[in-house]
Write a protein that holds these residues in place. Sequence first.
Motif, PDB file in Angstrom:
ATOM      1  N   LEU A  31      -0.237  12.430 -31.695  1.00  0.00           N
ATOM      2  CA  LEU A  31      -1.169  11.767 -32.608  1.00  0.00           C
ATOM      3  C   LEU A  31      -2.607  12.166 -32.300  1.00  0.00           C
ATOM      4  O   LEU A  31      -2.969  12.383 -31.140  1.00  0.00           O
ATOM      5  N   LYS A  54       5.108  11.071 -39.628  1.00  0.00           N
ATOM      6  CA  LYS A  54       3.700  11.137 -40.018  1.00  0.00           C
ATOM      7  C   LYS A  54       3.559  10.959 -41.527  1.00  0.00           C
ATOM      8  O   LYS A  54       2.591  10.358 -42.003  1.00  0.00           O
ATOM      9  N   ASP A  85      -5.437   8.280 -34.971  1.00  0.00           N
ATOM     10  CA  ASP A  85      -4.131   7.729 -35.323  1.00  0.00           C
ATOM     11  C   ASP A  85      -3.451   7.068 -34.126  1.00  0.00           C
ATOM     12  O   ASP A  85      -2.646   6.147 -34.298  1.00  0.00           O
TER      13      ASP A  85
END
Length: 214
Positions: A75, A29, A79
């Motif tokens: 996510l 991330k 995203d």
Amino acid sequence: TVLGFVGAPWTLAAYVVEGKSSKNYSVIKSMAFQNPELLHKLLNHFAESIAIYLRYQIDSGAQVVQMFDSWAGQLSPIDYEIFAAPYQKRVVKLVKETHPDTPIILYISGSAGVLERMGKTGVDIVSLDWTVDMAEGCSRLPEKIGIQGNVDPGLLFGTPKAIRERIIDTVKKAKGRRHILNLGHGILPGTPESNAQVFFEDGKNINELLKSVS
């Protein structure tokens, strides 16, 4: 039916970048939010390689193929649209160009927040985990999309009666849809073999079970 399996781009990238499984996926991330251009190059590379591998599986006899994006559930929906969905779509597009009639299944662990988005990736079947009620999951996806799942694998530590009742409930809720009865994830270590057999045998005999309770 011969089934082929492959990991999806985001999940493969997560393993490569993290170097192992992770609880919070902070490394990939960080890469996504600090160096997205590099990550997109990696994801695209995986998408094209995965498509080649799936074509090979189909050419070798696979009649259905399943793509696991297990960690895409980590996510946010925003995203997911940036880092997972486009590359799932890329894999599907490339495979369908050469093998349009082979069904493709997509599985994501913890997919409740992105079910509708999964249905827009071009796959033929969406595999539900057990965090979504089967009836609710069906209502959130287009009717043309088949459903797989979604019995909690933990149920296989229960009694044969409980397993049988849950199978019946799941199949009833999926009525009218193309449905592959399955667990909502892989079978858990330590699962009694006798209970796995109950699940398998009851699944094979589901029509008779439904008649017995109707």
